[in-house]
Design an enzyme around this catalytic site. Structure first.
Site, PDB file in Angstrom:
ATOM      1  N   ASP A   1      13.389   3.137   4.606  1.00 48.42           N
ATOM      2  CA  ASP A   1      13.631   2.258   5.746  1.00 48.42           C
ATOM      3  C   ASP A   1      13.225   0.834   5.405  1.00 48.42           C
ATOM      4  O   ASP A   1      12.268   0.603   4.651  1.00 48.42           O
ATOM      5  CB  ASP A   1      12.860   2.732   6.979  1.00 48.42           C
ATOM      6  CG  ASP A   1      13.469   3.979   7.582  1.00 48.42           C
ATOM      7  OD1 ASP A   1      14.671   3.957   7.892  1.00 48.42           O
ATOM      8  OD2 ASP A   1      12.761   4.997   7.716  1.00 48.42           O
TER       9      ASP A   1
ATOM     10  N   ASP B   1      18.294  10.191   4.715  1.00 45.63           N
ATOM     11  CA  ASP B   1      17.707   8.858   4.881  1.00 45.63           C
ATOM     12  C   ASP B   1      16.243   8.937   4.491  1.00 45.63           C
ATOM     13  O   ASP B   1      15.402   9.370   5.268  1.00 45.63           O
ATOM     14  CB  ASP B   1      17.855   8.399   6.334  1.00 45.63           C
ATOM     15  CG  ASP B   1      17.252   7.012   6.569  1.00 45.63           C
ATOM     16  OD1 ASP B   1      16.856   6.370   5.578  1.00 45.63           O
ATOM     17  OD2 ASP B   1      17.170   6.594   7.724  1.00 45.63           O
TER      18      ASP B   1
ATOM     19  N   SER C   1      29.377  14.094  -5.100  1.00 43.96           N
ATOM     20  CA  SER C   1      29.357  15.427  -5.698  1.00 43.96           C
ATOM     21  C   SER C   1      30.093  16.428  -4.831  1.00 43.96           C
ATOM     22  O   SER C   1      30.267  16.230  -3.632  1.00 43.96           O
ATOM     23  CB  SER C   1      27.908  15.899  -5.893  1.00 43.96           C
ATOM     24  OG  SER C   1      27.064  15.351  -4.894  1.00 43.96           O
TER      25      SER C   1
END
Length: 713
Positions: free
Chosen positions: A279, A276, A204
């Site tokens: 995990d 993030d 984007s």
């Protein structure tokens, strides 16, 4: 009680002599008269904002303008509208979100079902549904009712195969939301499975421009997501008007609220941020369990039943064993180890209501109060408003981690210790954010927040090392260059910049490659150098040399091509310089031979090789891969005869100026429908090819002037 400024002036309340005018009135009848007039005006304004019926006004581009007598009616109408435009797709997506797609449509959906069920999506959707506020739960039910009612009245327009999903329930909406957000955007199942895909990742562009940097003295916003042109990534453009809301924007198909939107006072867009939110933990297996803090813990195990439709229509049943550790569900086991996933946002069921309330906000204070809920698991927020404020928020649920940088947490994490197991999320105040920077502009092109504007307004050193990485790729550099080099940008200029196909990478490297080719190259390399020298360094349909250059970049390793690698101290001008000019020229010779053989010329036009194809539309393309530093981003897949067709990239675009009245232009590249027989499938692609946007119609009188269809409820 609400009284607008016109009413206050009419009553004389805006005068500093207000108290004298009321309390020194010569007659006791004045005050009751004024109060009665106020009451009449307020009641009149309220009745006007609540229409007696709910309507969908469809304009000539297939955009639904929904006028709801109340919020619940607006949600129901929006469900109806999405079915009319995308009915087959929506039901198929909901079937997948249930984890029953293989039951409905066969074995090709089996892996999808396994992923959805292993991640616990249907079960969690039921708990999320119960956790909604009573009012918002009723809105979800209304959206589902709109879907179901449409099929009852227009079942002949929906494929029989997808009607197996009916009836749709409110919890299906939440299951779809989880599959899209938490288990596609936050964590990509193909990354988890180690599967390489030709489908490009989501991306984007977003801009916010302050009045000091705009030509007309008004804040402006550019919304420009880049997503695949199919499946759960499709945008649906709409306007939703009801008491307390009048917002225009786009939602992903199947989502009942606008995800990118603006109203008369403010607007926002999202970009995929360098966030993030998941995990992968490596567990050491011992017996029937795994080691954790020096002890052996048992897995939580449950067995689910998967049904798979066979070619003869019968159902084959097979078990699916789902195992979970303290980290999350197990996705693989091999050689004495297991991999468990931990994903943010699974305990935060208020995503849709947050989006809804963002669209209802009227100023920055209200908007930030909604953002503070942190229900959205990821996505940068780029914001602008009528008061002239602009903001960049690195939004998302960022785990509080004890150690490690971004690169560490992007790898495999040891799962045998509680020291690596995060349990808390950073609050809103901890997230990188800038409001009204000195530069007067903000940009994001999927680069970290540190490069949103210059001079730098957010410093990476002020945040944990795991918050976001440090880099600025060529598309982001191109984005910042256009904003920084124009001190006063108009709405028309912003739209022109949005459509820029200039390759920042070409500007960076051709000045080294061309002389090297002339010095070291053979005859073919020298001819290639002449083509590149004459090229306009753009990827327009008629650009000659772009195909050759893009092919050369594909053949070299850009990570090792530069003599000056990217440097955080010079983020907008590095990398630079060829580290090995002779090798670069040798690669150019090989590529040039292949290009000439395939296309018959070294200077074949870009639009002859790269095509805009959607439904029955086939046009020469302009734009290309963001890695080339092209702001107008398009991704292509091989088609035939060495040609390529568009499959992703610029999808929904909106350019907004917060003037009075608000000015806005928009485009949904592939049109606002996928349903077979709709005239709106692919209809906006010719405008896309011409680098055009459409005017946004928001006022009812203008919509009525461009009315294609009316639906009353």
């Amino acid at each position: 009680m609400f009284i607008n400024r016109v009413q206050l002036i009419f009553l004389g309340f805006s005068s500093k002599r207000y108290k004298l005018r009321v309390f020194k009135a010569s007659s006791n009848r004045v005050l009751p008269f004024i109060l009665g007039l106020i009451f009449a005006l307020v009641v009149g304004s309220q009745s006007f904002s609540s229409p007696p019926n709910t309507e969908i006004l469809w304009d000539t581009y297939g955009i639904p303008h929904i006028y709801g007598k109340d919020a619940r009616s607006a949600f129901q109408a929006f469900g109806w509208a999405q079915m009319q435009s995308h009915g087959n797709l929506l039901l198929r997506l909901y079937g997948q979100a249930r984890g029953r797609a293989a039951e409905y449509w066969g074995e090709k959906y089996l892996e999808s079902d396994k992923w959805v069920l292993t991640m616990g999506v249907p079960e969690r959707a039921r708990s999320w549904y119960s956790a909604q506020s009573p009012a918002f739960r009723s809105y979800l039910d209304a959206f589902a009712a709109g879907i179901n009612t449409y099929v009852k009245e227009h079942g002949d327009l929906i494929d029989d195969s997808v009607e197996a999903v009916l009836p749709v329930k409110g919890e299906d909406v939440l299951a779809h939301l989880q599959r899209v957000l938490n288990f596609t955007f936050v964590v990509d199942p193909e990354k988890v499975g180690g599967v390489s895909s030709q489908e490009p990742k989501a991306g984007s562009n977003g801009w916010a421009i302050a009045p000091k940097h705009s030509a007309n003295g008004h804040a402006m916003l550019l919304a420009n997501p880049h997503l695949p042109w199919s499946d759960l990534y499709l945008w649906y453009e709409a306007q939703i008007t009801a008491p307390g809301i009048d917002a225009y924007g786009a939602s992903l198909v199947g989502i009942p609220v606008l995800n990118i939107a603006f109203n008369n006072n403010l607007g926002w867009t999202h970009t995929v941020n360098t966030h993030d939110g998941w995990d992968a933990y490596e567990l050491k297996l011992t017996g029937d369990g795994y080691r954790f803090d020096g002890k052996v813990r048992p897995f939580e195990t449950k067995t689910l039943s998967l049904k798979v439709k066979q070619k003869d229509g019968t159902l084959l049943q097979q078990p699916l064993v789902v195992k979970s550790s303290v980290h999350g569900p197990i996705v693989s086991e091999k050689d004495g180890f297991a991999i468990a996933l931990r994903v943010v946002g699974l305990d935060r069921p208020g995503v849709l209501e947050q989006w809804w309330d963002m669209a209802r906000s009227q100023n920055l204070t209200q908007f930030q109060k909604v953002l503070e809920r942190l229900q959205l698991p990821m996505f940068t927020v780029m914001y602008a408003d009528k008061e002239g404020h602009i903001m960049h928020l690195f939004n998302g649920q960022v785990p509080v981690r004890e150690q490690g940088d971004f690169e560490y947490w992007s790898g495999m994490i040891p799962g045998d210790t509680s020291k690596t197991l995060w349990t808390k999320i950073h609050p809103y105040k901890d997230l990188p954010r800038v409001i009204d920077p000195a530069s007067g502009w903000l940009q994001n092109a999927n680069d970290p927040p540190w490069t949103t504007t210059f001079p730098q307004a957010i410093k990476a050193s002020d945040y944990p090392l795991y918050m976001a990485p440090r880099f600025m790729d060529f598309r982001a550099q191109r984005s910042a260059r256009m904003l920084a080099e124009d001190e006063k940008i108009s709405l028309d200029e912003m739209i022109r910049y949005k459509h820029s196909t200039r390759m920042e990478l070409a500007d960076r490297i051709l000045d080294d490659l061309i002389p090297a080719a002339k010095q070291y190259g053979n005859k073919l390399a020298k001819r290639a150098a002449s083509v590149l020298e004459a090229w306009d360094r753009q990827a327009n349909a008629d650009s000659r040399g772009a195909v050759l250059f893009a092919s050369w970049t594909q053949a070299i390793n850009l990570d090792k091509a530069f003599s000056k690698p990217w440097n955080e101290k010079s983020p907008r001008t590095t990398p630079d310089g060829l580290i090995n000019p002779k090798n670069a020229v040798a690669t150019l010779e090989t590529v040039a031979a292949k290009v000439e053989k395939t296309y018959g010329a070294l200077d074949v036009p870009w639009g002859e090789v790269f095509r805009l194809k959607y439904s029955n539309v086939d046009l020469p393309a302009n734009g290309g891969d963001g890695e080339l530093g092209i702001f107008r981003t398009l991704y292509f897949a091989p088609s035939e005869n060495g040609r390529f067709q568009s499959v992703a990239g610029d999808s929904y675009v909106a350019a907004i100026e917060f003037s009075n009245p608000v000015k806005a232009m928009a485009l949904t590249s592939y049109g606002n429908a996928t349903q077979p027989g709709s005239t709106h499938v692919g209809e906006q692609l010719p405008m896309f090819a011409k680098k055009q946007l459409r005017p946004v119609w928001r006022d009812r009188a203008i919509i009525e002037a461009h009315l294609a269809e009316r639906k009353a409820f």
